[in-house]
Scaffold this active site. Structure first.
Site, PDB file in Angstrom:
ATOM      1  N   CYS A 131       0.812  -1.223   0.000  1.00 21.05           N
ATOM      2  CA  CYS A 131       0.000   0.000   0.000  1.00 21.05           C
ATOM      3  C   CYS A 131       0.847   1.276   0.000  1.00 21.05           C
ATOM      4  O   CYS A 131       0.445   2.293  -0.559  1.00 21.05           O
ATOM      5  CB  CYS A 131      -0.972   0.008   1.176  1.00 21.05           C
ATOM      6  SG  CYS A 131      -0.285  -0.539   2.748  1.00 21.05           S
ATOM      7  N   HIS A 259      -2.216   6.521   4.114  1.00 20.40           N
ATOM      8  CA  HIS A 259      -0.752   6.543   4.169  1.00 20.40           C
ATOM      9  C   HIS A 259      -0.259   7.811   3.477  1.00 20.40           C
ATOM     10  O   HIS A 259      -0.813   8.222   2.457  1.00 20.40           O
ATOM     11  CB  HIS A 259      -0.170   5.346   3.421  1.00 20.40           C
ATOM     12  CG  HIS A 259      -0.249   4.050   4.171  1.00 20.40           C
ATOM     13  ND1 HIS A 259      -0.797   3.927   5.429  1.00 20.40           N
ATOM     14  CD2 HIS A 259       0.181   2.801   3.828  1.00 20.40           C
ATOM     15  CE1 HIS A 259      -0.702   2.662   5.827  1.00 20.40           C
ATOM     16  NE2 HIS A 259      -0.124   1.966   4.885  1.00 20.40           N
TER      17      HIS A 259
END
Lengths: 354, 354
Positions: A131, A259
């Site tokens: 990710c 993120h």
């Protein structure tokens, strides 16, 4: 394929599995039939999907015959055990774990960046990137095409949902403790004055803290984490730049979802921040933002990119600094897997019509 | 000076002022007399110090005569207005604001790094560095002496107390809102599902978020913040490296106290991570940590440094990556100012005895 895809989700009850289900309901994905698989513990429970109650099957024992595509989000161990079995039964496996990413016979695909690579799935398995790497790829791809990417220095700000529901629960538990009993007021006046419950998922408390060790230290003397290695190796594979220089520092922060990456990128040819901004304004999967934040990125599809400026420590016009935030559960995991499934479904559809 | 220093604290009622008072009580600082100054709003209130109740004076109108040393933590505007008046009255001003740091007649001092510079205070003013820069200096100094520092790429993780009590209150208020009404549980399952109170101190919510804009964008077309400029300019001045290449990305994180920095440093001469670790083990003001975190650094003096490793994107043995956490209110502000005061007091003592 005439009436759509016979689709399976392996790991359907997990956090990424839930986002996959939500995305399939949201998007016009052509589904003929759908099956949900999970560990023995969850098998037998039911999940509602497009108004239907579907019984969860045991991934280890179910017969995968008849599936066209299987979306896997079952961890590396689960994937290593089951993906070859599903692929052998005829399904194209799209795997979200790290198990197959560096296998030379398994393409590692970001849908906007290297969709052509799905044709190289000689094992019947296509891997979804980590990710953290994923968030950066749609941004770096267009800059690389313009100026020839040579080096990346990356510091990350990774959300706890990157560790699954357990990470999110650990943050929530620690925050609730800190907020009780006037502890929070003490923290305002003295940052050291609170006793957190002992961490279990992370190696240090994560509430009101920053933990500069996402993943585990790799036992090769480098003192890098597996997360930092993935950033290097997966970036090289996806961008098809085997010699790309990458230094990553992967850090966990008290954010639930989203993120972020602070990136200094160096190029072979000239690129100005103005040109980079122009390119990124039109890049697929990318949205410009003055101040990209994980809270704004959460629940949305694009990689938000901002703070685009010259890296004044690099030779003139050869370095760009920028900041990216992206939903690690959507594009960072479930969305990209579904987008790959859409590419595979289109290919299957074309093949069926031919 | 025979019986110690006649000391003043300007901005004594603020967050850094409070830490200065606590440090002076903790340390064996030689005080003959002490006076507290603040804005007109706080003047007339009393503060207890070493068992005595001391009335706060109005910094703008009080007569500074008789002070040997004045510790200023009154913001840049307050310092520009009052520091020259206090210096003219004979006090050595040690200023925590950004007002005088880049003045060529004002030394910018980190007590372990360039203590000799206090002799160059021709204006009677010594400046205390920005808290973010400060955290890195004791670490980088010893690495520079070994191998010749050439370039720094830094991403920061800055605590809200860097914005004073108002920053800490903003984080606390937003966290309390998120924790209410099951919002936190929603956040665990869906990072986008919470409504925060509108931010006032920061430009985006800071609870469960990351804001990649600490300070304000400087109006010179660089798209850098003043905080990022300070990191470059102050590092150059303190390390006496006018050509040092620096690229900083200054980011606010939901941490109450403790600034952290992820640093990639490049050197002219060879340095291995083993040698860097060896040097840092003995460096003044530095403590090694496997995983440095702001929560552990809060309330402590040293810069905690860890994750020391080769920057594998730099030429072999020419790059080091590491992570630093340090209490931004102690060493990052109050402690270094008090340490400078100790250096000045020793010098005054020596002069008095001579």
């Amino acid at each position: 394929m005439a009436n759509g895809v016979n689709l399976g989700i392996v790991g359907a009850t997990g956090q990424v599995g839930a986002v996959m289900r939500r995305l399939l309901e949201e998007r016009a994905f052509p589904i003929a039939s759908i099956r949900f698989f999970a560990s023995a513990r969850s098998a037998g429970s039911t999940i509602s999907f497009r108004g239907e109650e579907i019984t969860v099957e045991d991934a280890a024992t179910a017969d995968p015959s008849g599936l066209d595509i299987a979306l896997f989000s079952a961890g590396a161990t689960g994937s290593r055990a089951q993906a070859p079995r599903f692929a052998a039964a005829g399904a194209t496996v799209i795997d979200n774990s790290s198990a197959w990413r560096m296998d030379p016979d398994v393409p590692l695909v970001v849908s906007e960046v290297n969709p052509h690579a799905i044709d190289e799935a000689t094992k019947g398995i296509i891997a979804n990137p980590n990710c953290t790497t994923m968030a950066a790829m749609p941004v770096l791809k267009v800059l690389h095409e313009e100026a020839g990417l040579e080096r990346l220095i990356v510091s990350t700000y990774q959300a706890v949902s990157g560790s699954g529901l357990a990470g999110a629960r650990e943050l929530a538990t620690q925050v609730r403790t800190a907020v009780q009993d006037e502890n929070l007021l003490q923290l305002v006046h003295d940052g050291s004055a609170v006793t957190m419950p002992a961490p279990t998922i992370y190696q240090r408390p994560i509430a009101f803290d920053v933990v500069p060790l996402a993943g585990s230290i790799v036992d090769d003397g480098s003192n890098e984490t597996d997360e930092e290695k993935k950033l290097r190796n997966e970036s090289r594979k996806i961008l098809e730049l085997p010699d790309l220089l990458v230094s990553g520092t992967c850090v966990r922060v008290p954010v639930f979802t989203g993120h972020s990456l602070s990136i200094n990128a160096e190029f072979a040819r000239d690129i100005t921040p103005e040109r980079a901004t122009e390119l990124l304004a039109d890049a697929p999967g990318v949205e410009l933002a003055d101040i990209p934040t994980p809270l704004e990125a959460a629940g949305k599809d694009p990689s938000f990119v901002g703070r685009i400026r010259a890296d004044l420590s690099a030779p003139e016009n050869k370095g760009i600094a920028l900041f990216i935030s992206n939903d690690n559960l959507r594009k960072g995991a479930a969305l990209n897997a579904v987008q790959i499934a859409e590419l595979v479904a289109a290919k299957l559809g074309n093949a069926a019509r031919a």
